[in-house]
Scaffold this active site. Structure first.
Site, PDB file in Angstrom:
ATOM      1  N   ASN A  12      10.622   1.852   9.931  1.00  0.00           N
ATOM      2  CA  ASN A  12      10.835   1.206   8.635  1.00  0.00           C
ATOM      3  C   ASN A  12      11.939   1.961   7.921  1.00  0.00           C
ATOM      4  OD1 ASN A  12      10.708   0.199   6.046  1.00  0.00           O
ATOM      5  ND2 ASN A  12       8.735   1.141   5.549  1.00  0.00           N
ATOM      6  N   LYS A  14      13.412   1.266   5.152  1.00  0.00           N
ATOM      7  CA  LYS A  14      13.372   1.183   3.680  1.00  0.00           C
ATOM      8  C   LYS A  14      14.784   0.866   3.158  1.00  0.00           C
ATOM      9  CE  LYS A  14       9.477   4.260   3.943  1.00  0.00           C
ATOM     10  NZ  LYS A  14       8.609   5.250   3.320  1.00  0.00           N
ATOM     11  N   HIS A  99       3.287  -2.915   2.093  1.00  0.00           N
ATOM     12  CA  HIS A  99       3.634  -1.491   2.229  1.00  0.00           C
ATOM     13  C   HIS A  99       3.308  -0.769   0.921  1.00  0.00           C
ATOM     14  CE1 HIS A  99       6.067   2.145   2.423  1.00  0.00           C
ATOM     15  NE2 HIS A  99       5.909   2.039   3.726  1.00  0.00           N
ATOM     16  N   GLU A 101       4.872   1.200  -0.877  1.00  0.00           N
ATOM     17  CA  GLU A 101       5.904   1.159  -1.922  1.00  0.00           C
ATOM     18  C   GLU A 101       5.925  -0.200  -2.622  1.00  0.00           C
ATOM     19  OE1 GLU A 101       8.881   2.680   0.725  1.00  0.00           O
ATOM     20  OE2 GLU A 101       7.693   4.506   0.751  1.00  0.00           O
ATOM     21  N   GLU A 171      -1.623   3.659   6.485  1.00  0.00           N
ATOM     22  CA  GLU A 171      -0.643   4.616   5.969  1.00  0.00           C
ATOM     23  C   GLU A 171      -1.191   5.251   4.692  1.00  0.00           C
ATOM     24  OE1 GLU A 171       3.604   3.653   7.334  1.00  0.00           O
ATOM     25  OE2 GLU A 171       3.207   2.386   5.632  1.00  0.00           O
ATOM     26  N   GLY A 177       6.346  10.051   3.281  1.00  0.00           N
ATOM     27  CA  GLY A 177       7.536  10.729   2.771  1.00  0.00           C
ATOM     28  C   GLY A 177       7.266  12.110   2.213  1.00  0.00           C
ATOM     29  N   SER A 217       4.699  10.384   7.435  1.00  0.00           N
ATOM     30  CA  SER A 217       5.283  11.645   7.913  1.00  0.00           C
ATOM     31  C   SER A 217       5.120  11.854   9.418  1.00  0.00           C
ATOM     32  CB  SER A 217       4.721  12.831   7.112  1.00  0.00           C
ATOM     33  OG  SER A 217       5.136  12.749   5.754  1.00  0.00           O
TER      34      SER A 217
END
Ligand code: PGA
Length: 255
Positions: A12, A14, A99, A101, A171, A177, A217
């Site tokens: 991904n 992003k 996701h 985010e 996730e 991240g 991560s």
């Protein structure tokens, strides 16, 4: 016993890698990755880099493409959005939905996520449904409950004959991240919890066929251990998928 699930290695990107970087990435990455049919490699580039990715992947059907987000409506006045039909026309086979985010930065609700999954299935693409708890929720002992709450509205709109099209990515938000990964044991137990929910909704055989990926991560040095856990069928990789060598190493860690 059902057929073994093929490992899925998904990148991904992003909001990284425009069209020029995308062409450079694949020129390098494809030299490092021999075609193989015992795993599934997928990239989610930014929509504006999609054509460059597709061009670079000519002759490599072993590497598939998806989009990072869609709107649930078919067309109309939705500035900045993409429809499922457009994504399909551009060559997308998969769509990331829900996701963290999208949920936490852009305020997407689980009901909106469910509407997107419905639209993706209706359009004939594969939804990669992302779920995961925040650190506060984990510390409060609510990790499994939160994931169950995120799954529920989606599972309620999927027909039994559509379960085979679903991919789930667990996730944990605190691992995305941050450089902090779930322990292999925590990942295994959350994957087990996800699969139990799927089994409750659709039965054991259907649940066993759904790939459940881990994300947060993932790096070349932890991918093999995470993927060796029971019920971890692959990885959804953000930062480490931007580097051709790093992501090729992660693909090599499967199986
Ligand atoms: P990360 O992102 O690998 O950079 O933690 C994972 C994701 O958001 O899918």
């Amino acid at each position: 016993m059902s057929a073994p699930r093929r490992p899925v290695l998904a990148g991904n990107w992003k909001m990284n890698h425009g069209p020029s970087d995308t062409a450079r990435f694949f020129a390098d990455f494809l030299n490092r990755l021999a075609p193989a049919d015992d795993r599934s490699v997928v990239f989610f580039p930014p929509a504006i880099s999609f054509a460059a990715a597709r061009e670079a992947l000519q002759g490599r059907p072993d590497v598939r493409l998806g989009v990072q987000n869609v709107h649930w409506e078919a067309s109309g006045a939705f500035t900045g959005e993409l429809s499922v039909a457009m994504a399909k026309d551009a060559g997308a086979e998969l769509v990331l939905v829900g996701h963290s985010e999208r949920r936490h930065v852009f305020g997407e609700t689980s009901d909106e996520t469910a509407k997107k999954v419905r639209a993706v299935l209706d359009g004939g693409l594969v939804p990669v449904l992302c779920v995961g708890e925040t650190l506060d929720e984990r510390n409060a002992g609510r990790a499994e409950a939160v994931v169950a709450e995120q799954l529920a509205p989606v599972l309620s709109i999927i027909r039994p004959d559509e379960v085979a099209e679903l991919v789930v990515a667990y996730e944990p938000v605190w691992a995305i991240g941050t450089g902090v990964t779930a322990t292999p044991g925590d990942a295994a137990s959350m994957h087990h919890a996800v699969r139990e929910r799927l089994a409750q909704a659709f039965g054991r055989e259907a649940a066993d066929a759904v790939p459940v990926l881990y994300g947060g991560s993932v790096k070349p040095d932890n991918a093999a251990e995470l993927m060796s856990q029971p019920g971890v069928d692959g990885v959804l990789v953000g930062g480490a998928s931007l580097d051709p060598g790093g992501f090729a190493a992660i693909c090599g860690a499967a199986g």
